[in-house]
Enzyme design. Structure first.
Site, PDB file in Angstrom:
ATOM      1  N   THR A 152       0.837  -1.211   0.000  1.00 58.40           N
ATOM      2  CA  THR A 152       0.000   0.000   0.000  1.00 58.40           C
ATOM      3  C   THR A 152       0.866   1.253   0.000  1.00 58.40           C
ATOM      4  O   THR A 152       0.594   2.210  -0.726  1.00 58.40           O
ATOM      5  CB  THR A 152      -0.953  -0.003   1.211  1.00 58.40           C
ATOM      6  OG1 THR A 152      -1.783  -1.166   1.135  1.00 58.40           O
ATOM      7  CG2 THR A 152      -1.828   1.242   1.238  1.00 58.40           C
ATOM      8  N   CYS A 153       1.923   1.225   0.792  1.00 63.79           N
ATOM      9  CA  CYS A 153       2.810   2.382   0.914  1.00 63.79           C
ATOM     10  C   CYS A 153       3.492   2.699  -0.411  1.00 63.79           C
ATOM     11  O   CYS A 153       3.625   3.858  -0.802  1.00 63.79           O
ATOM     12  CB  CYS A 153       3.862   2.125   1.993  1.00 63.79           C
ATOM     13  SG  CYS A 153       3.171   1.616   3.578  1.00 63.79           S
TER      14      CYS A 153
END
EC number: 1.11.1.27
Length: 183
Positions: free
Chosen positions: A55-56
């Site tokens: 996600t990051c």
């Protein structure tokens, strides 16, 4: 929540490129303080569980990088990405992501994150202690507006993402610029 609070005063151990250093790894240690990063500026600070994580790396960091000019148009001087990772990892991640605008802050020991009340255990993922995902607009070292993902807890089964997204912060800044009270 944390709006109005000053950021904790810590020293971050960073590595910076220095061409005067011989060899294949021309970097040196440079201590940076909270004041070095935040004094006299209006910035976006966002923190996430870890460099190189899905996600990051796919949404959050690229979203801030790709919208850097729009943030600047709303009076944001800098965008900082903080994670409980060491400077070596953060620098390599920044290089891997091709960052031009967003600057990374290594909180290798988790001291800043702990003092922010955002240090959580993520042993269920093999991470150890990491930051809960959040973002803030910070003016001259004080939290102006706070965006925290719901459900902060140790070993959370999910990785909530949305409240701290660049899109959500931009929506807030657009409302602020229009004189509309943000929710």
């Amino acid at each position: 929540m944390k709006a109005g609070l000053p950021l904790p005063q810590v020293t971050f151990r960073t590595r910076i490129r220095d061409e005067s250093v011989d060899g294949p790894n021309p970097f040196r240690w440079q201590d940076m303080t909270t004041a070095d990063y935040f004094a006299g500026k209006r910035v976006v600070l966002f923190s996430l569980p870890g460099a190189f994580t899905p996600t990051c790396s796919t949404y959050q960091l690229p979203g801030f990088e790709n919208n850097a000019e729009t943030f600047a148009n709303f009076g944001i001087d800098e965008i900082y990405c903080l994670s409980v990772n060491d400077s070596f990892v953060m620098n390599k991640w920044a290089e891997n992501q091709g960052l031009k605008t967003v600057k990374v802050i290594p909180d290798g020991s988790g001291e800043f994150t702990r003092k922010m009340g955002m240090l959580v255990e993520k042993s269920n993922l093999g991470f150890g202690m990491r930051s809960w995902r959040y973002a803030a607009i910070v003016k001259d070292g004080k939290v102006e507006t706070w965006f925290e993902e719901p459900g902060i807890s140790d070993n959370h089964a999910e990785d909530p993402y949305g409240v701290s997204s660049p899109e959500n912060l931009l929506e807030y800044l657009q409302k602020e610029a229009a004189g509309i009270a943000a929710e």
